[in-house]
Write a protein that holds these residues in place. Structure first.
Motif, PDB file in Angstrom:
ATOM      1  N   ILE A  25     -22.515  51.509  34.485  1.00  0.00           N
ATOM      2  CA  ILE A  25     -23.102  52.143  33.304  1.00  0.00           C
ATOM      3  C   ILE A  25     -22.205  53.219  32.692  1.00  0.00           C
ATOM      4  O   ILE A  25     -22.035  53.250  31.459  1.00  0.00           O
ATOM      5  N   PRO A  26     -21.596  54.116  33.473  1.00  0.00           N
ATOM      6  CA  PRO A  26     -20.748  55.140  32.838  1.00  0.00           C
ATOM      7  C   PRO A  26     -19.577  54.549  32.050  1.00  0.00           C
ATOM      8  O   PRO A  26     -19.225  55.050  30.974  1.00  0.00           O
ATOM      9  N   GLY A  30     -19.115  54.711  27.881  1.00  0.00           N
ATOM     10  CA  GLY A  30     -17.894  55.201  27.252  1.00  0.00           C
ATOM     11  C   GLY A  30     -17.308  54.194  26.282  1.00  0.00           C
ATOM     12  O   GLY A  30     -16.875  54.548  25.173  1.00  0.00           O
ATOM     13  N   LEU A  31     -17.317  52.908  26.648  1.00  0.00           N
ATOM     14  CA  LEU A  31     -16.764  51.860  25.789  1.00  0.00           C
ATOM     15  C   LEU A  31     -17.648  51.600  24.572  1.00  0.00           C
ATOM     16  O   LEU A  31     -17.148  51.239  23.499  1.00  0.00           O
ATOM     17  N   SER A  37     -20.217  46.506  21.462  1.00  0.00           N
ATOM     18  CA  SER A  37     -21.664  46.346  21.618  1.00  0.00           C
ATOM     19  C   SER A  37     -21.925  45.515  22.874  1.00  0.00           C
ATOM     20  O   SER A  37     -21.447  44.378  22.978  1.00  0.00           O
ATOM     21  N   PHE A  38     -22.678  46.083  23.828  1.00  0.00           N
ATOM     22  CA  PHE A  38     -22.833  45.459  25.137  1.00  0.00           C
ATOM     23  C   PHE A  38     -24.204  44.837  25.364  1.00  0.00           C
ATOM     24  O   PHE A  38     -25.237  45.402  24.992  1.00  0.00           O
ATOM     25  N   THR A  39     -24.165  43.681  26.023  1.00  0.00           N
ATOM     26  CA  THR A  39     -25.347  43.053  26.597  1.00  0.00           C
ATOM     27  C   THR A  39     -25.073  42.875  28.081  1.00  0.00           C
ATOM     28  O   THR A  39     -24.075  42.240  28.459  1.00  0.00           O
ATOM     29  N   ILE A  40     -25.912  43.465  28.920  1.00  0.00           N
ATOM     30  CA  ILE A  40     -25.749  43.352  30.374  1.00  0.00           C
ATOM     31  C   ILE A  40     -26.721  42.310  30.905  1.00  0.00           C
ATOM     32  O   ILE A  40     -27.920  42.353  30.615  1.00  0.00           O
ATOM     33  N   LEU A  41     -26.200  41.369  31.697  1.00  0.00           N
ATOM     34  CA  LEU A  41     -27.029  40.436  32.446  1.00  0.00           C
ATOM     35  C   LEU A  41     -26.760  40.718  33.923  1.00  0.00           C
ATOM     36  O   LEU A  41     -25.651  40.497  34.415  1.00  0.00           O
ATOM     37  N   SER A  42     -27.765  41.258  34.614  1.00  0.00           N
ATOM     38  CA  SER A  42     -27.569  41.700  35.999  1.00  0.00           C
ATOM     39  C   SER A  42     -28.681  41.182  36.893  1.00  0.00           C
ATOM     40  O   SER A  42     -29.752  40.788  36.418  1.00  0.00           O
ATOM     41  N   PHE A  43     -28.424  41.217  38.194  1.00  0.00           N
ATOM     42  CA  PHE A  43     -29.404  40.775  39.194  1.00  0.00           C
ATOM     43  C   PHE A  43     -29.846  41.971  40.022  1.00  0.00           C
ATOM     44  O   PHE A  43     -29.024  42.641  40.650  1.00  0.00           O
ATOM     45  N   GLU A  44     -31.154  42.229  39.991  1.00  0.00           N
ATOM     46  CA  GLU A  44     -31.730  43.450  40.564  1.00  0.00           C
ATOM     47  C   GLU A  44     -32.525  43.160  41.831  1.00  0.00           C
ATOM     48  O   GLU A  44     -33.267  42.172  41.893  1.00  0.00           O
ATOM     49  N   LYS A  45     -32.351  44.054  42.840  1.00  0.00           N
ATOM     50  CA  LYS A  45     -33.194  43.960  44.031  1.00  0.00           C
ATOM     51  C   LYS A  45     -34.610  44.391  43.652  1.00  0.00           C
ATOM     52  O   LYS A  45     -34.798  45.391  42.970  1.00  0.00           O
ATOM     53  N   LYS A 399      -8.358  52.774  30.152  1.00  0.00           N
ATOM     54  CA  LYS A 399      -7.687  51.557  30.615  1.00  0.00           C
ATOM     55  C   LYS A 399      -8.490  50.312  30.246  1.00  0.00           C
ATOM     56  O   LYS A 399      -7.927  49.288  29.840  1.00  0.00           O
ATOM     57  N   TYR A 400      -9.829  50.381  30.400  1.00  0.00           N
ATOM     58  CA  TYR A 400     -10.658  49.254  29.988  1.00  0.00           C
ATOM     59  C   TYR A 400     -10.569  49.032  28.483  1.00  0.00           C
ATOM     60  O   TYR A 400     -10.520  47.889  28.012  1.00  0.00           O
ATOM     61  N   LEU A 401     -10.552  50.111  27.735  1.00  0.00           N
ATOM     62  CA  LEU A 401     -10.460  50.004  26.276  1.00  0.00           C
ATOM     63  C   LEU A 401      -9.176  49.290  25.864  1.00  0.00           C
ATOM     64  O   LEU A 401      -9.175  48.441  24.962  1.00  0.00           O
ATOM     65  N   ASP A 402      -8.089  49.612  26.547  1.00  0.00           N
ATOM     66  CA  ASP A 402      -6.817  48.965  26.266  1.00  0.00           C
ATOM     67  C   ASP A 402      -6.921  47.454  26.504  1.00  0.00           C
ATOM     68  O   ASP A 402      -6.434  46.643  25.699  1.00  0.00           O
ATOM     69  N   ILE A 403      -7.577  47.071  27.613  1.00  0.00           N
ATOM     70  CA  ILE A 403      -7.769  45.646  27.913  1.00  0.00           C
ATOM     71  C   ILE A 403      -8.633  44.988  26.838  1.00  0.00           C
ATOM     72  O   ILE A 403      -8.298  43.921  26.304  1.00  0.00           O
ATOM     73  N   TYR A 404      -9.754  45.615  26.512  1.00  0.00           N
ATOM     74  CA  TYR A 404     -10.681  45.050  25.522  1.00  0.00           C
ATOM     75  C   TYR A 404      -9.990  44.844  24.179  1.00  0.00           C
ATOM     76  O   TYR A 404     -10.148  43.801  23.526  1.00  0.00           O
ATOM     77  N   ASN A 405      -9.238  45.849  23.751  1.00  0.00           N
ATOM     78  CA  ASN A 405      -8.565  45.746  22.449  1.00  0.00           C
ATOM     79  C   ASN A 405      -7.543  44.619  22.432  1.00  0.00           C
ATOM     80  O   ASN A 405      -7.411  43.895  21.431  1.00  0.00           O
TER      81      ASN A 405
END
Length: 409
Positions: A25-26, A30-31, A37-45, A399-405
């Motif tokens: 999430i952090p 930031g991104l 624009s994010f969509t998260i698909l996650s698996f929750e206990k 660093k993630y932003l650099d990859i995304y761009n």
């Protein structure tokens, strides 16, 4: 018309898990501020989702992040994971038809299976954020016995897919330089070093900051745990789990106790206290010298502030080459020296580079304790500076932003 890029984030870890809250999430928050624009698909206990879902949803909503949680299927082994994978792939495809994603970010191997399937079907580029050598972790941790033909087949299948993820992905994220170097030496690799970015498990250094702990609050916590200012506190943070060497950490404490009679071992964990106390007794440690408590994420910095040293010993193995213990950055960010063993990702190199603690050559506890008893002084301000330099969340986001761009340009 908005020019924001749409990203699907696939995670087999839950956002209601502590890892989701500290290591997913952090970054995405930031991104999201940088135009994605994010969509998260996650698996929750199920139990954690029931307890924390409202808070997590409110947090994600405030960041403009869409969340599609699914309940993790625990059993039967293998078939439950296959079932979850089919659900992940199906729902991801359905979401793409509605949203039209520019990028899929796959956190580890099960999401990468879905990511590569969607890449083939729709042409969406995907990032393989590997989080370690997952198939080898299952074997090294004793979860997959490859003497069993079923697990041998599954292991070989994922090792083939691992190579495919690396070669076909648009970018790769490794937690460690040691892991990156190992990947580049694999047979069948068709990439160059520039495709792999090294981003360790970063830390919210704004949250983990000793200056934000009121002295009165620290004193109250010490009193509630029956700690005296004269006690030397050896601290352990997090679950014991498959990898952590509890017996070895207790033996280290036992050796430390001989030279530091006031020493106490403080565990901040959600694990069963009875298991830890039993192990302590088996190692001839008085249970009154072992203190076990729990903490929500917001209270973890307060608990670390009680430590004189933070310790973690991890079972060395091939798969741990690619591991970055989250607790190392959190402890360093609080200016607390780290005591760890060698052979775990980049951990030893980080300790030595930033003079942030002690690397123990297991099982030579005596030499390590003697080093501490000699009055070795650690500069807590410099240890924090090391965390700011190496584990900064802002640097991880950059660093993630650099990859995304690069991937979405």
């Amino acid at each position: 018309m908005s020019d924001r890029k749409n990203v699907l984030y696939l995670s087999y870890d839950g956002m209601t898990d502590s890892l989701g809250q500290s290591q997913v999430i952090p970054y995405l928050a930031g991104l999201a501020k940088k135009g994605f624009s994010f969509t998260i698909l996650s698996f929750e206990k199920k139990d954690r989702y029931k307890k924390n879902s409202k808070d997590i949803k409110a947090m994600l909503d405030s960041e403009g992040i869409s969340w599609h949680p699914l309940i993790y299927t625990k059993s039967p082994p293998v078939l439950s994971t296959l079932y979850d994978y089919v659900r992940m792939k199906s729902i991801a495809a359905s979401l793409h038809r509605k949203i039209s994603f520019d990028l899929i970010h796959c956190r580890s191997y099960i999401p990468a299976l879905a990511g590569i399937a969607l890449n083939r079907r729709f042409g969406i580029p995907f990032i393989f954020d590997m989080r370690g050598f997952w198939a080898d972790e299952r074997v090294d941790g004793g979860l997959w016995d490859i003497k069993n033909q079923v697990f041998k087949f599954i292991y070989r299948y994922f090792k083939r897919k691992e190579l495919e993820f690396v070669n076909r992905s648009a970018a790769i994220v490794s937690l460690t330089n040691a892991g990156k170097n190992e990947i580049l030496n694999w047979k069948g690799i068709e990439i160059n070093a520039g495709k792999i970015a090294v981003i360790p498990c970063c830390v919210d250094t704004g949250l983990f900051d000793i200056k934000k702990i009121p002295p009165a609050e620290k004193l109250r916590m010490m009193q509630s745990l029956n700690l005296e200012p004269s006690n030397l506190v050896l601290g352990y943070l997090g679950s014991i789990g498959t990898w952590y060497l509890l017996d070895e950490m207790l033996l280290f404490f036992s050796s430390l106790k001989k030279s530091q009679p006031s020493a106490k071992f403080l565990f901040v964990t959600h694990d069963d206290p009875g298991d830890i106390i039993l192990k302590a007794r088996q190692n001839q440690i008085d249970s009154s010298d072992v203190i076990i408590t729990t903490a929500d994420r917001r209270d973890v910095p307060l608990m670390i502030s009680l430590f004189n040293y933070g310790i973690f010993f991890i079972k060395p193995s091939y798969s741990k080459t690619a591991s970055s213990p989250t607790k190392q950055g959190e402890i360093m960010a609080m200016g607390v020296p780290v005591i760890c063993n060698d052979g775990i990702g980049d951990s030893s190199r980080i300790v030595e580079q930033y003079h942030s603690g002690l690397v123990v050559d297991l099982p030579d506890y005596v030499a390590a304790v003697a080093h501490l008893a000699a009055g070795t002084a650690y500069d807590r301000a410099l240890i924090r500076e090391g965390a700011l330099d190496y584990f900064s969340l802002d640097e991880g986001v950059r660093k993630y932003l650099d990859i995304y761009n690069k991937v979405t340009k």
